[in-house]
Design an enzyme around this catalytic site. Sequence first.
Site: not given
Length: 592
Positions: A84, A146
Amino acid sequence: SPAPLPAPLLFPTLRLWLSVCFTFTGGEFVTRNSRPNIVLLMADDLGVGDLGCYGNTSVSTPNIDRLASEGVMLTQHLAAASVCTPSRAAFLTGRYPVRSGMASPNNMYRDVTWLGGSGGLPSNETTFAKMLQHRGYRTGIIGKWHLGMSCASRGDHCAHPLNHGFNFFYGMPLGLLGDCGASSWPEVHRRLRIQLWVTSAVLATLPFLLLVPRLARWFSVPWTLVAASGFLAALFFLSWFSSYGFVRRWNCIIMRDHDIVQQPAEEARASGLMHKRGPFLLFLSFLHVHTPLPTRGNFVGRSKFGAYGDNVEELDWMVGKVLAALDRERLTNQTLVYFTSDNGGRLEAREGSAHAGGWNGVYRGGSGTGGLEGGVRVPGIFRWPTVLEAGRVIEEPTSLMDLLPTLSHVGGGILPQDRVIDGRNLMPLLEGRVQRSDHEFLFHYCGIFLHSVRWHQRDCNTVWKAHYITPHGSPEGVDACHGSGVCACSGDVTHHDPPLLFDISRDPAESRPLSSENEALFEAVLSKMAAAVREHRASITPVPLQLSAFNALWKPWLQPCSAGGVGGGMVTRNGRGRVRHCHWLPGRASPP
């Protein structure tokens, strides 16, 4: 407490956004010279084979399929990384993550692991949000970030979305984790945590073992030695349990702009957004379809593919809500909509004994598997009625990094001239004005390690792919790492000399490696790719590693805190979002 609920998190906020920010006149005819509204939809760990328009027949995705039928579908759309954080960094900046320092030199910290870490997307990077913000766009992100939070102090928020061009943020600054569910199986460094528990148990028995000779009157063990061993055992336990023992509280939080709404996250509340007229950029970064798969309501048990399929179908419903809102506000023709995933489906994900990850079609590997096709090939759909021809399918190599130059082109932004931009403007390809992708070579990294290279030959349709490094599967013979939960980038890998070569235009499953015996161009192709690698590496400028072990470690003084519970706190801010104080109080988290 239940896990964070993506639908309540996203849609009260999204409805309010749509009602106060979508202010263009409906029904206006749009040309390619118009500056569109922009809606970016990114799923989390969605497999390219999970959607009906990409060949799935077991899960129903009518809204995403509609988006594909009304727009342009990319079949060779590629993430810049198979996990990610680096993938999202490349998506926002149009640059390989190694250029911004968002690539890891170690196997443990390939993503931002802690909100209390000190690494994140550097402030000097130009994101498409910052670029369009300077051109008058109102920008917002809802959902997962993130990409880090703070650098030197709890409140500096150097890597926060509002420091990277977004006017508004509402969501989870880290993302959804297995640890976010109170009863879910831990996800963060699962194997290490088991080892730490076992080591702590062994050390805890040491003081009692030292007492045995004294109690049996064999010989006298000094009390200071017994006490010291007990102290060391307690110190070791506290040194790791203070972080790993509270993953849900430390990482699973919901923020509105700079302020914490809930910690740990239980449910989300919407707030007023913004009221400025003008074009908008909305990045809807879904928490779906990552574990713990908190599907709600009528979607539970709805699909033929268990909890994961239910979650995919709920994701599709959410996409349908976005498209319906655009239709209702008569903004469809004025809005460029893009749908993708940050990387391939995770093959190691489990919910109890059931598989809880996606399907990557015929492609080998998945999330975390370096340069294997299943980890980097993702859905890619663009829709802009009256500008893009409906129903077109493009099989040319394209990248998530292409979004920055593409949005610069359609939104009137100015690309930065002081750095290498690896993405390419996709509009000529999407509009059918050219037939070939501008990408001749694409490089597939695992952390800071170059695992594979893709070459799209200019004089033909052949796409070659060479693997210099591939991860070891666990158990042996599979393209996943079930033993460790994520595959390694270095160490437990295979180095190939000569490289493994595939013609993925004919063998997309990477099942038939070529050699000098069955491919006349074998040596010439590898030589051409080696030259491209040398040229690419010469363009990489050393930068601070944001995912180094030190930056990735949990630091109590950087941990965001809100009121309540063990490790809770109270955050208050002035009008500029600066922290005035953060003190520790017992009690229950109370969203503002």
